[in-house]
Scaffold this motif. Structure first.
Motif, mmCIF file in Angstrom:
data_model
loop_
_atom_site.group_PDB
_atom_site.id
_atom_site.type_symbol
_atom_site.label_atom_id
_atom_site.label_comp_id
_atom_site.label_asym_id
_atom_site.label_seq_id
_atom_site.Cartn_x
_atom_site.Cartn_y
_atom_site.Cartn_z
ATOM 1 N N ALA A 6 0.990 -1.530 -0.531
ATOM 2 C CA ALA A 6 0.136 0.059 -0.167
ATOM 3 C C ALA A 6 0.802 1.067 0.205
ATOM 4 O O ALA A 6 0.367 2.290 -0.812
ATOM 5 N N ALA A 7 2.318 1.469 0.725
ATOM 6 C CA ALA A 7 3.006 2.251 0.772
ATOM 7 C C ALA A 7 3.337 2.295 -0.387
ATOM 8 O O ALA A 7 3.389 4.196 -1.256
ATOM 9 N N LEU A 8 4.020 1.403 -1.194
ATOM 10 C CA LEU A 8 4.403 1.801 -2.535
ATOM 11 C C LEU A 8 3.246 2.140 -3.424
ATOM 12 O O LEU A 8 4.128 3.082 -4.255
ATOM 13 N N ALA A 9 1.995 1.906 -3.017
ATOM 14 C CA ALA A 9 1.431 2.156 -4.287
ATOM 15 C C ALA A 9 1.179 4.196 -4.311
ATOM 16 O O ALA A 9 0.850 4.430 -4.629
ATOM 17 N N ALA A 10 1.087 4.398 -3.033
ATOM 18 C CA ALA A 10 0.421 5.765 -2.256
ATOM 19 C C ALA A 10 2.163 6.290 -3.274
ATOM 20 O O ALA A 10 1.245 7.608 -3.412
ATOM 21 N N SER A 11 3.056 5.711 -2.636
ATOM 22 C CA SER A 11 4.016 6.968 -2.937
ATOM 23 C C SER A 11 4.223 6.756 -4.714
ATOM 24 O O SER A 11 4.477 7.710 -5.366
ATOM 25 N N SER A 12 3.420 5.435 -5.179
ATOM 26 C CA SER A 12 4.052 5.969 -6.544
ATOM 27 C C SER A 12 2.604 6.336 -7.342
ATOM 28 O O SER A 12 2.949 7.478 -8.130
ATOM 29 N N GLY A 13 1.247 6.895 -6.918
ATOM 30 C CA GLY A 13 0.644 8.005 -6.918
ATOM 31 C C GLY A 13 1.065 9.324 -6.622
ATOM 32 O O GLY A 13 0.585 10.055 -7.871
ATOM 33 N N GLN A 14 2.024 9.229 -5.722
ATOM 34 C CA GLN A 14 1.843 10.782 -5.345
ATOM 35 C C GLN A 14 3.377 11.423 -6.412
ATOM 36 O O GLN A 14 3.311 12.764 -6.881
ATOM 37 N N GLY A 15 4.194 10.416 -6.942
ATOM 38 C CA GLY A 15 5.451 11.213 -7.953
ATOM 39 C C GLY A 15 4.771 11.097 -9.424
ATOM 40 O O GLY A 15 4.578 12.025 -9.816
ATOM 41 N N ALA A 16 3.139 10.625 -9.337
ATOM 42 C CA ALA A 16 2.790 11.088 -10.361
ATOM 43 C C ALA A 16 1.932 12.006 -10.748
ATOM 44 O O ALA A 16 1.508 12.985 -12.182
ATOM 45 N N SER A 17 1.396 12.886 -9.916
ATOM 46 C CA SER A 17 0.543 14.063 -9.876
ATOM 47 C C SER A 17 1.696 15.273 -9.325
ATOM 48 O O SER A 17 1.207 16.305 -9.391
ATOM 49 N N GLN A 18 2.931 15.279 -9.159
ATOM 50 C CA GLN A 18 3.782 16.053 -9.069
ATOM 51 C C GLN A 18 4.866 15.889 -10.246
ATOM 52 O O GLN A 18 6.197 16.102 -10.526
ATOM 53 N N GLY A 19 4.148 15.464 -11.888
ATOM 54 C CA GLY A 19 4.522 15.550 -12.878
ATOM 55 C C GLY A 19 5.040 17.133 -13.335
ATOM 56 O O GLY A 19 5.030 17.930 -12.447
ATOM 57 N N ALA A 20 6.317 16.911 -14.107
ATOM 58 C CA ALA A 20 7.338 18.462 -14.610
ATOM 59 C C ALA A 20 5.826 19.524 -14.785
ATOM 60 O O ALA A 20 5.089 19.320 -15.800
ATOM 61 N N PRO A 21 6.396 20.555 -14.644
ATOM 62 C CA PRO A 21 5.531 21.998 -14.757
ATOM 63 C C PRO A 21 5.047 21.976 -16.506
ATOM 64 O O PRO A 21 5.986 21.884 -17.003
ATOM 65 N N ALA A 22 4.026 22.346 -16.716
ATOM 66 C CA ALA A 22 3.810 22.979 -18.151
ATOM 67 C C ALA A 22 4.907 24.065 -18.237
ATOM 68 O O ALA A 22 4.587 24.534 -18.490
ATOM 69 N N LYS A 23 4.411 23.919 -19.946
ATOM 70 C CA LYS A 23 6.228 25.145 -20.294
ATOM 71 C C LYS A 23 5.234 25.831 -20.935
ATOM 72 O O LYS A 23 4.150 26.157 -21.548
ATOM 73 N N VAL A 24 5.629 26.887 -20.628
ATOM 74 C CA VAL A 24 5.641 28.317 -20.544
ATOM 75 C C VAL A 24 5.612 29.204 -21.998
ATOM 76 O O VAL A 24 7.035 28.937 -22.818
ATOM 77 N N SER A 25 4.459 29.495 -22.844
ATOM 78 C CA SER A 25 5.449 29.920 -24.743
ATOM 79 C C SER A 25 6.019 31.054 -24.612
ATOM 80 O O SER A 25 5.885 31.590 -23.483
ATOM 81 N N LYS A 26 6.871 30.687 -25.728
ATOM 82 C CA LYS A 26 7.232 32.588 -25.778
ATOM 83 C C LYS A 26 5.885 33.431 -26.181
ATOM 84 O O LYS A 26 4.936 33.308 -26.872
ATOM 85 N N GLY A 27 5.996 34.585 -25.642
ATOM 86 C CA GLY A 27 5.249 35.984 -25.447
ATOM 87 C C GLY A 27 5.872 37.066 -24.941
ATOM 88 O O GLY A 27 6.421 37.055 -24.736
ATOM 89 N N ILE A 28 5.369 38.305 -24.274
ATOM 90 C CA ILE A 28 4.889 39.640 -24.079
ATOM 91 C C ILE A 28 4.384 39.803 -22.773
ATOM 92 O O ILE A 28 2.892 39.124 -23.338
ATOM 93 N N VAL A 29 4.020 40.354 -21.661
ATOM 94 C CA VAL A 29 3.487 40.573 -20.958
ATOM 95 C C VAL A 29 3.186 42.529 -21.197
ATOM 96 O O VAL A 29 3.771 42.563 -20.712
ATOM 97 N N VAL A 30 2.411 43.027 -21.120
ATOM 98 C CA VAL A 30 2.199 44.605 -21.680
ATOM 99 C C VAL A 30 0.923 45.035 -20.228
ATOM 100 O O VAL A 30 -0.245 44.473 -19.113
ATOM 101 N N THR A 31 1.246 45.472 -18.890
ATOM 102 C CA THR A 31 0.776 46.731 -18.555
ATOM 103 C C THR A 31 0.903 47.687 -17.775
ATOM 104 O O THR A 31 2.033 48.677 -18.664
ATOM 105 N N LEU A 32 -0.117 48.460 -17.871
ATOM 106 C CA LEU A 32 0.344 50.134 -17.680
ATOM 107 C C LEU A 32 0.186 50.461 -16.088
ATOM 108 O O LEU A 32 -0.758 49.733 -14.824
ATOM 109 N N SER A 33 0.854 51.653 -15.931
ATOM 110 C CA SER A 33 0.285 52.370 -14.629
ATOM 111 C C SER A 33 0.188 53.345 -14.779
ATOM 112 O O SER A 33 1.847 54.488 -15.168
#
Length: 282
Positions: free
Chosen positions: A33-60
């Motif tokens: 059971a411990a092995l199954a829980a450890s395996s499941g937790q590892g799957a939920s912490q997958g690699a973060p989504a890649k941020v696409s190239k772009g720009i953000v515009v803000t005003l002040s």
């Protein structure tokens, strides 16, 4: 020799208490059971989504308040995301009538992860409608685009000024005289006069002309309106057309017509003139 049959001890199965079996089963399952829980937790912490190239515009700030005809500034920021690099230019859409935007500098160059700033100046016109105006600021680099909302709160300007004047010299049939109008600005800001008019509101004859029933009307005179350039910028205080640099030939003119009819009724007559003007605050 003893031929008696030997007695054998019957085989008895060992009895294991039921509680011990259950405990052993639980212990055996825990690592799985411990092995199954450890395996499941590892799957939920997958690699973060890649941020696409772009720009953000803000005003002040994102909103400014100003008078009609005035200008205001915003700080516009462009930020690189996802490793974007390139030159970013700016534009606006939705500005109210008579308002224009300018940029300093006109573009910025972004490196990966960097932020650059420009100053956006919005100039309104005296005729720009009063009220709230929502518009959009856009940053572009080829097909890469980003935008941010912005707002102008334009205040209606209502300022008054006085116009008066006099005729330089006496009138006689066939004679034209200029009028050196005087503009009084009681406001604490300059005004831009965009129209001046003069009209004869009344002709007052002498008592002798009235007694003799001699006629004199506005038809005996002609007004030529101001022909100089507009707008006339008048600072706070009182200024005449001559002080504003308007040549005599461009000032309003009044002439007494030389007609074939008897004009004795106009001798000594007094003309009452009406002046009007319009303009905008600067």
């Amino acid at each position: 020799m003893d031929h008696r049959p030997q007695r054998t001890t019957p085989f008895r199965k060992a009895r294991v208490p039921l509680r011990a079996l259950i405990l052993a089963l639980v212990v055996a399952l825990v690592p799985v059971a411990a092995l199954a829980a450890s395996s499941g937790q590892g799957a939920s912490q997958g690699a973060p989504a890649k941020v696409s190239k772009g720009i953000v515009v803000t005003l002040s700030p994102s909103s400014r308040t100003l008078d009609q005809g005035q200008s205001t500034t915003y700080t516009v920021s462009a930020t690189s995301t996802g490793g974007f690099t390139g030159t970013v230019t700016f534009a606006t859409s939705g500005l109210p009538t008579g308002a224009v935007a300018a940029w300093q500098p006109s573009s910025v160059v972004l490196t990966s992860g960097s932020t650059a700033h420009v100053t956006m100046t919005v100039q309104t016109a005296p005729s720009t409608p009063a009220g709230k105006a929502d518009f959009t600021v856009k940053g572009s680099s080829g097909s890469v685009q980003a935008s941010a909302p912005a707002q102008l709160q334009i205040l209606e300007v209502k300022r008054t000024f006085d116009v008066s004047g006099s005729v330089d010299g006496l009138l006689a049939p066939g004679i034209t005289r200029p009028m050196n109008l005087q503009i009084s600005n009681s406001n604490n800001k300059s005004i831009a006069v965009t129209n001046l008019t003069v009209a004869i509101s009344r002709v007052v004859r002498t008592p002798a002309a009235v007694a003799a029933n001699l006629v004199c009307t506005t038809a005996d005179y002609k007004i030529t309106q101001y022909s100089g350039t507009y707008p006339l910028t008048v600072a706070p205080g009182t200024r005449t057309l001559s002080e504003l640099g308007v040549p005599e030939s461009k000032r309003p003119q009044i002439a007494m017509l030389d007609t074939s009819k008897l004009q004795d009724g106009c001798k000594g007559a007094t003309l009452q003139l009406a002046y009007s003007g319009t303009g905008q605050a600067n």
